[in-house]
Design a protein around this motif. Structure first.
Motif, PDB file in Angstrom:
ATOM      1  N   GLY A 185       0.810  -1.212   0.000  1.00 41.43           N
ATOM      2  CA  GLY A 185       0.000   0.000   0.000  1.00 41.43           C
ATOM      3  C   GLY A 185       0.846   1.265   0.000  1.00 41.43           C
ATOM      4  O   GLY A 185       2.064   1.244  -0.198  1.00 41.43           O
ATOM      5  N   ASP A 186       0.178   2.412   0.216  1.00 37.95           N
ATOM      6  CA  ASP A 186       0.860   3.698   0.229  1.00 37.95           C
ATOM      7  C   ASP A 186       1.092   4.237   1.636  1.00 37.95           C
ATOM      8  O   ASP A 186       1.814   5.214   1.819  1.00 37.95           O
ATOM      9  CB  ASP A 186       0.049   4.733  -0.568  1.00 37.95           C
ATOM     10  CG  ASP A 186       0.120   4.475  -2.063  1.00 37.95           C
ATOM     11  OD1 ASP A 186       1.159   3.978  -2.519  1.00 37.95           O
ATOM     12  OD2 ASP A 186      -0.867   4.757  -2.757  1.00 37.95           O
ATOM     13  N   ARG A 187       0.468   3.643   2.637  1.00 45.68           N
ATOM     14  CA  ARG A 187       0.636   4.131   4.000  1.00 45.68           C
ATOM     15  C   ARG A 187       1.993   3.706   4.553  1.00 45.68           C
ATOM     16  O   ARG A 187       2.618   2.758   4.044  1.00 45.68           O
ATOM     17  CB  ARG A 187      -0.473   3.579   4.908  1.00 45.68           C
ATOM     18  CG  ARG A 187      -0.435   2.062   5.064  1.00 45.68           C
ATOM     19  CD  ARG A 187      -1.489   1.553   6.026  1.00 45.68           C
ATOM     20  NE  ARG A 187      -1.208   1.967   7.388  1.00 45.68           N
ATOM     21  CZ  ARG A 187      -1.857   1.485   8.460  1.00 45.68           C
ATOM     22  NH1 ARG A 187      -2.819   0.599   8.295  1.00 45.68           N
ATOM     23  NH2 ARG A 187      -1.545   1.899   9.667  1.00 45.68           N
ATOM     24  N   PRO A 188       2.497   4.385   5.580  1.00 46.45           N
ATOM     25  CA  PRO A 188       3.772   3.955   6.172  1.00 46.45           C
ATOM     26  C   PRO A 188       3.643   2.544   6.761  1.00 46.45           C
ATOM     27  O   PRO A 188       2.630   2.209   7.379  1.00 46.45           O
ATOM     28  CB  PRO A 188       4.034   4.991   7.263  1.00 46.45           C
ATOM     29  CG  PRO A 188       2.707   5.614   7.552  1.00 46.45           C
ATOM     30  CD  PRO A 188       1.948   5.571   6.257  1.00 46.45           C
ATOM     31  N   ALA A 189       4.665   1.735   6.548  1.00 53.71           N
ATOM     32  CA  ALA A 189       4.643   0.350   7.028  1.00 53.71           C
ATOM     33  C   ALA A 189       6.067  -0.108   7.279  1.00 53.71           C
ATOM     34  O   ALA A 189       6.995   0.291   6.571  1.00 53.71           O
ATOM     35  CB  ALA A 189       3.952  -0.561   6.014  1.00 53.71           C
ATOM     36  N   VAL A 190       6.236  -0.963   8.293  1.00 57.29           N
ATOM     37  CA  VAL A 190       7.554  -1.477   8.659  1.00 57.29           C
ATOM     38  C   VAL A 190       7.459  -2.967   8.928  1.00 57.29           C
ATOM     39  O   VAL A 190       6.381  -3.503   9.171  1.00 57.29           O
ATOM     40  CB  VAL A 190       8.110  -0.770   9.920  1.00 57.29           C
ATOM     41  CG1 VAL A 190       8.321   0.708   9.662  1.00 57.29           C
ATOM     42  CG2 VAL A 190       7.175  -0.978  11.109  1.00 57.29           C
ATOM     43  N   LEU A 191       8.603  -3.633   8.872  1.00 59.65           N
ATOM     44  CA  LEU A 191       8.661  -5.024   9.304  1.00 59.65           C
ATOM     45  C   LEU A 191       8.619  -5.067  10.820  1.00 59.65           C
ATOM     46  O   LEU A 191       9.372  -4.349  11.483  1.00 59.65           O
ATOM     47  CB  LEU A 191       9.929  -5.709   8.814  1.00 59.65           C
ATOM     48  CG  LEU A 191      10.029  -6.065   7.332  1.00 59.65           C
ATOM     49  CD1 LEU A 191      11.260  -6.924   7.090  1.00 59.65           C
ATOM     50  CD2 LEU A 191       8.787  -6.786   6.827  1.00 59.65           C
ATOM     51  N   ASP A 192       7.756  -5.889  11.365  1.00 62.53           N
ATOM     52  CA  ASP A 192       7.630  -5.974  12.807  1.00 62.53           C
ATOM     53  C   ASP A 192       8.962  -6.381  13.436  1.00 62.53           C
ATOM     54  O   ASP A 192       9.635  -7.291  12.957  1.00 62.53           O
ATOM     55  CB  ASP A 192       6.539  -6.995  13.164  1.00 62.53           C
ATOM     56  CG  ASP A 192       6.139  -6.915  14.622  1.00 62.53           C
ATOM     57  OD1 ASP A 192       6.286  -5.827  15.200  1.00 62.53           O
ATOM     58  OD2 ASP A 192       5.676  -7.926  15.170  1.00 62.53           O
ATOM     59  N   ARG A 193       9.322  -5.681  14.506  1.00 61.34           N
ATOM     60  CA  ARG A 193      10.541  -5.898  15.279  1.00 61.34           C
ATOM     61  C   ARG A 193      11.794  -5.363  14.586  1.00 61.34           C
ATOM     62  O   ARG A 193      12.850  -5.294  15.206  1.00 61.34           O
ATOM     63  CB  ARG A 193      10.740  -7.378  15.636  1.00 61.34           C
ATOM     64  CG  ARG A 193       9.611  -7.968  16.461  1.00 61.34           C
ATOM     65  CD  ARG A 193       9.786  -9.475  16.609  1.00 61.34           C
ATOM     66  NE  ARG A 193      10.965  -9.779  17.391  1.00 61.34           N
ATOM     67  CZ  ARG A 193      10.964 -10.073  18.693  1.00 61.34           C
ATOM     68  NH1 ARG A 193       9.828 -10.071  19.367  1.00 61.34           N
ATOM     69  NH2 ARG A 193      12.086 -10.368  19.325  1.00 61.34           N
ATOM     70  N   HIS A 194      11.694  -4.992  13.312  1.00 62.88           N
ATOM     71  CA  HIS A 194      12.813  -4.359  12.614  1.00 62.88           C
ATOM     72  C   HIS A 194      12.267  -3.086  11.979  1.00 62.88           C
ATOM     73  O   HIS A 194      12.030  -3.004  10.781  1.00 62.88           O
ATOM     74  CB  HIS A 194      13.418  -5.308  11.576  1.00 62.88           C
ATOM     75  CG  HIS A 194      14.142  -6.454  12.184  1.00 62.88           C
ATOM     76  ND1 HIS A 194      15.426  -6.360  12.684  1.00 62.88           N
ATOM     77  CD2 HIS A 194      13.754  -7.727  12.422  1.00 62.88           C
ATOM     78  CE1 HIS A 194      15.803  -7.530  13.179  1.00 62.88           C
ATOM     79  NE2 HIS A 194      14.814  -8.372  13.044  1.00 62.88           N
ATOM     80  N   TRP A 195      12.114  -2.062  12.821  1.00 63.46           N
ATOM     81  CA  TRP A 195      11.257  -0.929  12.496  1.00 63.46           C
ATOM     82  C   TRP A 195      11.919   0.122  11.629  1.00 63.46           C
ATOM     83  O   TRP A 195      11.278   1.104  11.262  1.00 63.46           O
ATOM     84  CB  TRP A 195      10.739  -0.311  13.799  1.00 63.46           C
ATOM     85  CG  TRP A 195       9.964  -1.306  14.604  1.00 63.46           C
ATOM     86  CD1 TRP A 195       9.066  -2.218  14.144  1.00 63.46           C
ATOM     87  CD2 TRP A 195      10.034  -1.513  16.014  1.00 63.46           C
ATOM     88  NE1 TRP A 195       8.561  -2.977  15.167  1.00 63.46           N
ATOM     89  CE2 TRP A 195       9.148  -2.568  16.344  1.00 63.46           C
ATOM     90  CE3 TRP A 195      10.758  -0.903  17.041  1.00 63.46           C
ATOM     91  CZ2 TRP A 195       8.954  -3.016  17.643  1.00 63.46           C
ATOM     92  CZ3 TRP A 195      10.572  -1.354  18.336  1.00 63.46           C
ATOM     93  CH2 TRP A 195       9.680  -2.401  18.629  1.00 63.46           C
ATOM     94  N   LEU A 196      13.178  -0.049  11.281  1.00 62.50           N
ATOM     95  CA  LEU A 196      13.800   0.840  10.306  1.00 62.50           C
ATOM     96  C   LEU A 196      13.767   0.256   8.903  1.00 62.50           C
ATOM     97  O   LEU A 196      14.254   0.870   7.960  1.00 62.50           O
ATOM     98  CB  LEU A 196      15.242   1.154  10.714  1.00 62.50           C
ATOM     99  CG  LEU A 196      15.380   2.077  11.933  1.00 62.50           C
ATOM    100  CD1 LEU A 196      16.837   2.200  12.331  1.00 62.50           C
ATOM    101  CD2 LEU A 196      14.784   3.447  11.644  1.00 62.50           C
ATOM    102  N   ILE A 197      13.213  -0.946   8.765  1.00 59.78           N
ATOM    103  CA  ILE A 197      12.990  -1.530   7.445  1.00 59.78           C
ATOM    104  C   ILE A 197      11.540  -1.228   7.081  1.00 59.78           C
ATOM    105  O   ILE A 197      10.616  -1.838   7.628  1.00 59.78           O
ATOM    106  CB  ILE A 197      13.239  -3.052   7.441  1.00 59.78           C
ATOM    107  CG1 ILE A 197      14.670  -3.355   7.890  1.00 59.78           C
ATOM    108  CG2 ILE A 197      12.972  -3.634   6.058  1.00 59.78           C
ATOM    109  CD1 ILE A 197      14.970  -4.838   8.006  1.00 59.78           C
TER     110      ILE A 197
END
Length: 470
Positions: free
Chosen positions: A131-143
């Motif tokens: 999608g277009d909303r901000p999203a991160v990999l759980d537990r690795h929040w700078l990815i």
């Protein structure tokens, strides 16, 4: 799409996926520098893994999905670099902030960020963020994937004194996307790098899983990653006949088939040929041809084979049957970490057979306040658990109102037995296998392993139980 030496790439053709979801995203890849870690001893981007630097691995992972690439918080010849914003010394979010501003100024729509010291990054990283909303990999929040319009909001966040990545995720409403099949290693120390290198050489026999470590002394929970041995169903076929499905590590499988045939008395050394292996859905198949004289024994044993202590599912001729779906445990464990510590301290005095022989496993059912309610022992860890579950049924104990403590390695079948019995939590003394973790997560089983006098590994905590007291 680009080489590492370029920051801006020409517009790319609109992909099929983009045409289905609207205007094409134009993505700037932002590599967040790892800096000079005191625990690591040097700039981590220069550290070597598989003969390449960590930075090079990161570039290769994210560049194909991006229209441009920059390095934040560090400098490398041939790679466009950005200075942290609002200013240096504000942590990795300052690098992301600089990338968001730069991307917006150059006509990008999003930033795909990744630290240079977290590996192995999946080659299809962007597919985690459709999608277009901000999203991160759980537990690795700078990815993560970040719309460029967040630049000013992130700068205000940092100028307000906030450097917490978790606080930023909450503030911008970022989705936390579950990771794929393999966990990621945050390379903070030389040991982490050594672990990554060793596990790479072991190939499919090892996997990483994100776990937590619970400290019994202070109740603190810290995040980490653990390498665990892979456990999968391996179907063995002799002369085209399905003989058995064994739970095993997917390495040296041709040796496994030959040794298995030899130890089963089906053939002598040198009488086997046409060895072959292939990966199937959920596991592996190993095939071999044995001499014609072996066929009657193969057919007879394939029909009549029964379960054995060391296997647990021998005789199942289908990998799918070995991985039959688990109905999640409905009960929710309700206890404090101190109760686990209390039960562990009392287990030894309930192991009469183990104390006398030094060669028996124990399975104990414990109340949520840490009292041991019932214990059973056996030379086989599976048998000990079966005995315990049988005793609970015969005694009318409420299996949902306690947890099981095992003096054994945490294997897949022990997890499955616990889930099917309706017990909401399992604690084991030794480490888990990969399939044990996967099945625990499927069955919503709270699972702790490597339980020691000071700490325990929180492998699966679906209800956030271990973090409520911290």
């Amino acid at each position: 799409m680009l080489s590492a030496s370029h920051c801006i790439a020409p517009p790319q053709p609109q992909s099929k996926a983009d045409s289905m979801t609207g205007p094409r995203r134009r993505i700037l890849g932002a590599l967040i520098g790892g800096g000079r870690s005191r625990r690591f001893g040097c700039d981590k981007s220069d550290a070597l893994w598989q003969g390449r630097t960590l930075l090079d691995h990161a570039i290769r992972a994210i560049a194909p999905a991006c229209d441009g690439l920059v390095l934040c918080g560090a400098k490398r010849e041939g790679l466009a670099s950005l200075r942290d914003r609002p200013h240096e010394g504000m942590g990795p979010l300052a690098g992301l902030c600089a990338a968001l501003y730069h991307a917006g100024e150059e006509g990008y729509t999003h930033v795909l960020s990744a630290p240079i010291d977290v590996h192995p990054l999946p080659p299809d990283l962007l597919e985690n963020f459709p999608g277009d909303r901000p999203a991160v990999l759980d537990r690795h929040w700078l990815i993560g994937l970040w719309p460029c319009h967040l630049a000013e909001q992130l700068e205000r966040h940092l100028q307000g004194g906030e450097r917490s990545v978790v606080s930023w995720l909450d503030g911008c409403g970022a989705a936390r996307v579950p990771q794929g099949a393999n966990g990621l290693v945050n390379v903070n120390t030389p040991f982490d790098l050594e672990l990554l290198e060793m596990s790479t050489s072991l190939g499919s026999a090892v996997r990483f899983f994100d776990t937590d470590v619970l400290n019994f002394d202070n109740g603190q929970v810290t995040s980490g990653v653990r390498a665990v041995p892979v456990e999968v169903p391996v179907a063995i076929e002799f002369n085209g006949v399905g003989y058995a499905v064994m739970m095993a590590s997917p390495s040296d499988l041709e040796d496994f088939a030959v040794g298995f045939a030899l130890s089963e008395g089906l053939a002598d050394a040198g009488e086997m040929d046409a060895l072959g292996t292939f990966e199937a859905e959920g596991g592996w198949v190993v095939r071999a041809n044995l001499p014609p004289g072996s066929l009657p024994a193969i057919l007879d044993r394939a029909r009549t084979r029964v379960s054995e202590s060391g296997c647990g599912i021998c005789g199942i001729e289908s990998i799918a049957a070995a991985l039959a779906p688990l109905e999640p445990v409905e009960a929710i464990p309700r206890l404090r970490p101190a109760a686990i510590h209390k039960a562990m301290g009392a287990l030894r005095q309930h192991q009469a057979l183990g104390r006398v022989t030094g060669a028996a496993h124990a399975a104990a059912f414990c109340s949520f306040d840490g009292e041991i309610v019932c214990t059973r022992e056996d030379v086989g860890r599976h048998n000990a658990l079966d005995k315990l579950l049988g005793a609970l049924v015969r005694q009318g104990e409420d299996r949902a109102n306690g947890f099981v403590l095992l003096s054994a390695r945490c294997s897949q079948e022990l997890v499955e037995k616990t889930v099917r019995a309706g017990v909401p939590m399992l604690v084991t003394i030794s480490a888990p296998s990969s399939l044990a973790i996967i099945r625990a997560r499927e069955g919503q089983l709270t699972l702790l392993a490597l339980a020691r006098s000071d700490t325990a590994l929180v492998v699966n905590d679906p209800h956030g139980l271990m973090r409520k007291d911290v």
